[in-house]
Design an enzyme around this catalytic site. Structure first.
Site, PDB file in Angstrom:
ATOM      1  N   SER A  82       0.838  -1.200   0.000  1.00 47.96           N
ATOM      2  CA  SER A  82       0.000   0.000   0.000  1.00 47.96           C
ATOM      3  C   SER A  82       0.868   1.243   0.000  1.00 47.96           C
ATOM      4  O   SER A  82       1.906   1.289   0.669  1.00 47.96           O
ATOM      5  CB  SER A  82      -0.909   0.016   1.232  1.00 47.96           C
ATOM      6  OG  SER A  82      -1.595   1.250   1.341  1.00 47.96           O
ATOM      7  N   TYR A 121      -2.713  -0.344  10.272  1.00 49.76           N
ATOM      8  CA  TYR A 121      -2.841  -0.810   8.890  1.00 49.76           C
ATOM      9  C   TYR A 121      -1.566  -0.502   8.111  1.00 49.76           C
ATOM     10  O   TYR A 121      -1.013  -1.374   7.429  1.00 49.76           O
ATOM     11  CB  TYR A 121      -4.035  -0.135   8.221  1.00 49.76           C
ATOM     12  CG  TYR A 121      -4.076  -0.328   6.718  1.00 49.76           C
ATOM     13  CD1 TYR A 121      -4.481  -1.540   6.175  1.00 49.76           C
ATOM     14  CD2 TYR A 121      -3.696   0.698   5.851  1.00 49.76           C
ATOM     15  CE1 TYR A 121      -4.502  -1.734   4.804  1.00 49.76           C
ATOM     16  CE2 TYR A 121      -3.717   0.514   4.475  1.00 49.76           C
ATOM     17  CZ  TYR A 121      -4.120  -0.704   3.955  1.00 49.76           C
ATOM     18  OH  TYR A 121      -4.139  -0.891   2.598  1.00 49.76           O
TER      19      TYR A 121
END
Length: 322
Positions: free
Chosen positions: A201, A216
């Site tokens: 990501s 996250y």
């Protein structure tokens, strides 16, 4: 032509109009030219890699089967379609039985010559190594797409995140990716070939911080480091490990977290992303496959970290309020 005496005189006593050292303007011009050539070379390489370089033949290079986690929605489903298009048999892993059956039926009707296996499993509930090892037993998995991932239900400060939320994120994003990789790697080592693609990501790599989504982002940073280390460990064994770094893609997760409802210039559909992603498999250990995402990364890299930190914090706070 000057006689030798004149040449010797000019050499030992240069005239005042002939400078001994290059003027500053000449040095600056030369430096500017070097920088321009360097950036132009980088640009040409980006064009070649992004649009012109031939993708690898995954079926020929790695094997006849591909395993995709998180295969019933978004990027995972789009990967499954692209891999089926290349003639690979599929093992689809997802926690939703109904979606698995639907996606499997859709792919089978479109690609009648491939085989499809489904594995129903929720990575947030238990150890998935046994399920995956059973699914790949006797199957030559040449390509692994570790796509499964979850994030916060909304923007939160670290102290506000419930234990179940952050433990689920760690189990799915970190432990799940590790266990599936370990289960599939055994067969790849025996065959001395394979490709492992871990979906990272931009939250962990492109920007220096991701406030209000800290856990996250941390798990995705783990995915990046795991991929880079495994790339070095197993490259000599014929196994290509890669972390792909998407920014926003128009998926259900992006819709929930960032209110992204549809594709745009810098936000591709899952299908557009998967088309670009397939072209990059087997090359560098880290890449940003979609062309517009790589441009965003380039410009973000030019900004001071303090500016990026403030920008990301403002985005998180805005989502927290809304």
């Amino acid at each position: 032509m000057l006689p030798p005496t004149c040449i010797n005189h000019l050499t030992t006593h240069p005239p005042p109009w002939l400078p001994l050292t290059p003027p500053p303007i000449l040095l600056l011009s030369t430096l500017g030219l070097i920088i321009l050539i360097k950036h132009f070379t980088i640009f040409l390489n980006w064009v070649f890699v992004t649009f012109l370089r031939q993708p690898k033949n995954l079926l020929h290079n790695y094997g006849s089967w591909a395993l995709i986690t998180g295969a019933t929605d978004g990027i995972g489903k789009a990967f499954a379609h692209q891999l089926a298009h290349q003639g690979l048999n599929l093992i689809l892993v997802s926690r939703n039985r109904n979606k698995l059956e639907t996606v499997s039926s859709e792919l089978q009707s479109e690609f009648q010559d491939i085989k499809i296996k489904t594995v129903e499993f929720d990575f947030s509930t238990a150890n998935g190594a046994g399920f995956i090892e059973e699914a790949v037993d006797g199957v030559e998995v040449g390509v692994l797409i570790n796509n499964v991932g979850i994030t916060y239900p909304s923007a939160m400060f670290f102290d506000e995140v419930d234990e179940k939320i952050w433990m689920d994120i760690v189990k799915v994003n970190l432990e799940g990716t590790t266990r599936v990789t370990k289960a599939v790697l055994k067969g790849m080592l025996r065959r001395k070939k394979g490709a492992i693609v871990n979906i990272g990501s931009g939250a962990a790599i492109v920007v220096p911080s991701h406030p209000l989504y800290a856990i996250y982002a941390a798990t995705k940073a783990y995915v990046d480091q795991l991929s880079r280390s495994l790339y070095v460990e197993y490259k000599r064994c014929g196994i290509d490990v890669q972390c792909q770094v998407p920014l926003y893609v128009a998926t259900k997760m992006a819709s929930k977290v960032a209110s992204i409802e549809k594709r745009s210039l810098f936000i591709p559909s899952p299908e557009d992303y998967a088309v670009a992603a397939i072209r990059r498999i087997g090359y560098k250990p880290r890449c940003t496959p979609y062309w517009a995402h790589s441009l965003q990364w380039f410009f973000a890299d030019m900004l001071p970290e303090a500016v990026l930190d403030a920008w990301r914090l403002s985005i998180g706070m805005n989502r927290r309020i809304n």
